[in-house]
Design a protein around this motif. Structure first.
Motif, mmCIF file in Angstrom:
data_model
loop_
_atom_site.group_PDB
_atom_site.id
_atom_site.type_symbol
_atom_site.label_atom_id
_atom_site.label_comp_id
_atom_site.label_asym_id
_atom_site.label_seq_id
_atom_site.Cartn_x
_atom_site.Cartn_y
_atom_site.Cartn_z
ATOM 1 N N PRO A 211 -4.877 19.155 8.500
ATOM 2 C CA PRO A 211 -4.802 18.324 9.713
ATOM 3 C C PRO A 211 -3.485 17.550 9.789
ATOM 4 N N GLY A 212 -2.844 17.604 10.941
ATOM 5 C CA GLY A 212 -1.613 16.866 11.169
ATOM 6 C C GLY A 212 -0.361 17.501 10.602
ATOM 7 N N GLN B 169 2.306 18.740 13.425
ATOM 8 C CA GLN B 169 3.016 17.653 14.087
ATOM 9 C C GLN B 169 4.029 17.016 13.149
ATOM 10 N N GLY B 170 3.652 16.836 11.885
ATOM 11 C CA GLY B 170 4.563 16.237 10.930
ATOM 12 C C GLY B 170 5.800 17.086 10.692
ATOM 13 N N ALA C 240 2.574 20.574 19.240
ATOM 14 C CA ALA C 240 3.620 19.787 18.595
ATOM 15 C C ALA C 240 4.995 20.191 19.108
#
Length: 305
Positions: free
Chosen positions: A51-52, A55-56, A97
Motif C-alpha cells: 500500500p502506498g 505514490q511514494g 500516481a
C-alpha cells in the motif's frame, strides 16, 4: 528523458533496462531484486503491491515516462494466478500516481492472448477483435481499458504494448526454447508436440529494445511487439537440433498438442516499424544459436538460470 521502469529485474524488464541504459536515458529501475544490468541507472528496491508504494515512488522519482512491466509471470501459474487481480489494482494505483504527479507518458504491457486470433493473417492492433481466454489476458485487457479511459483528457500519453512469443537469455526453464535447448545440450531426447502451430518468436533482447524505443517515442495506443514472421513450433525445435549438432534428439509428436490451441498467432508490425521506428537486429537463427550458448554456459557454470 527520465523513465521509471517497473519489473526491471525480470526476463523482459532487464532487457528493456539494458536498452534504456544504452540509449543514455535517465533510467530508474524498480524491482525487488537488483537488475543484472551493467551501466548507469538508479535502482529503487520496492514492492508495488505494498500500500502506498506507487505514490511514494512516483513522487520521489518524478519521471517523464513510466514503462510498466511488473506483473505476476511465474511460468505455468500466471494464466490463472489470483495475483492477476492484485496487479490490476497495483497498476491502477501507479496510473493514478502518474496522473497526480504530472507524468507525461505511461506505457503498459499486455499480451497477444488478448486477441481473437484470426485463422489467416496477422493480429492487427486496429482491426483484430479481442476475446477472453484465461484470467491473465482478461486481467491485462481489462486493465488496458480502464487505463485508456482514465488517461483520456488528463494530459498523459498512453500506449499499450502487446508482447508475442519471447525467448532468450534468462527464459524460464519450462518454456519451449529453453526446455528443448537444455535437453539437447544434456544429450537427452528433446520432447515436443507435432509442432504444426505457427507462432511469432522474438528474441527477448529485441523485445526489450522495442519497449525502450516505444517508451522514448510519442506513439500512443496499442503497439504489437513481435517480428511479424510466422515460424512453426516444429521448425524451431528442428533448428535448435541442427544448431546443437543433435538433430536426432528432437522428438516431434512425443507430446500431445494442447487442446484448443490456435494454429496461428502472428503480429502485424507496421506500427512498431513505421511509427516507433524499431527494426529488430537478430535473425531467428542467430537468436536460437545465442539461446543455446546461454544454456551451454549455464550448464558449464552449474548456475540455475
Amino acid at each position: 528523458m527520465r523513465i521509471l521502469l517497473t519489473g526491471a529485474s525480470g526476463f523482459v524488464g532487464s532487457q528493456a533496462l539494458a536498452s534504456l541504459v544504452a540509449a543514455q536515458a535517465d533510467a530508474h529501475a524498480v524491482s525487488r531484486q537488483r537488475p543484472p544490468v551493467d551501466g548507469a541507472f538508479e535502482w529503487h528496491q520496492a514492492d508495488l503491491l505494498a500500500p502506498g508504494a506507487a505514490q511514494g515512488l512516483v513522487s520521489e522519482i518524478r519521471p517523464d515516462c513510466i514503462l510498466h512491466l511488473a506483473w505476476c509471470v511465474e511460468h505455468g501459474k500466471f494464466w490463472t494466478d489470483p495475483a492477476n487481480l492484485d496487479w490490476v489494482a497495483a497498476t491502477l494505483a501507479l496510473a493514478r500516481a502518474a496522473a497526480d504527479t504530472g507524468v507525461r507518458r505511461f506505457v503498459g504491457t499486455g499480451t497477444c492472448y488478448e486477441y481473437d486470433w484470426p485463422a489467416e493473417g496477422p493480429c492487427d492492433e486496429y482491426a483484430t477483435p479481442l476475446a477472453p481466454h484465461m484470467l491473465y489476458d482478461v486481467s491485462k485487457d481489462s486493465c488496458r481499458r480502464v487505463l485508456a479511459a482514465f488517461f483520456e483528457g488528463r494530459q498523459v500519453a498512453f500506449s499499450w504494448a502487446r508482447l508475442f512469443f519471447l525467448y532468450g537469455p534468462g527464459e524460464a526453464q519450462g518454456r519451449l526454447v529453453s526446455s528443448i535447448a537444455r535437453a539437447l545440450l544434456a544429450g537427452e531426447p528433446a520432447l515436443c508436440s507435432a509442432g504444426l502451430a505457427e507462432r511469432d518468436f522474438m528474441d527477448v533482447r529485441d523485445a526489450g529494445a522495442a519497449l525502450a524505443a516505444l517508451a522514448m517515442s510519442e506513439v500512443q495506443g496499442i503497439v504489437n511487439i513481435g517480428t511479424g514472421a510466422a515460424s512453426r513450433v516444429a521448425d524451431i525445435a528442428q533448428q535448435l537440433g541442427r544448431l546443437a549438432g543433435r538433430p536426432e534428439l528432437v522428438k516431434l509428436g512425443a507430446l500431445p498438442d494442447r487442446p484448443g490451441e490456435p494454429l496461428r498467432i502472428v503480429a502485424r508490425t507496421e506500427r512498431l516499424h513505421g511509427e516507433v521506428g524499431f527494426i529488430g537486429g537478430r535473425s531467428l537463427e542467430q537468436g536460437l544459436d545465442e539461446a543455446l550458448s546461454f544454456w551451454r554456459t549455464a550448464a558449464r557454470d552449474g548456475v540455475k538460470k
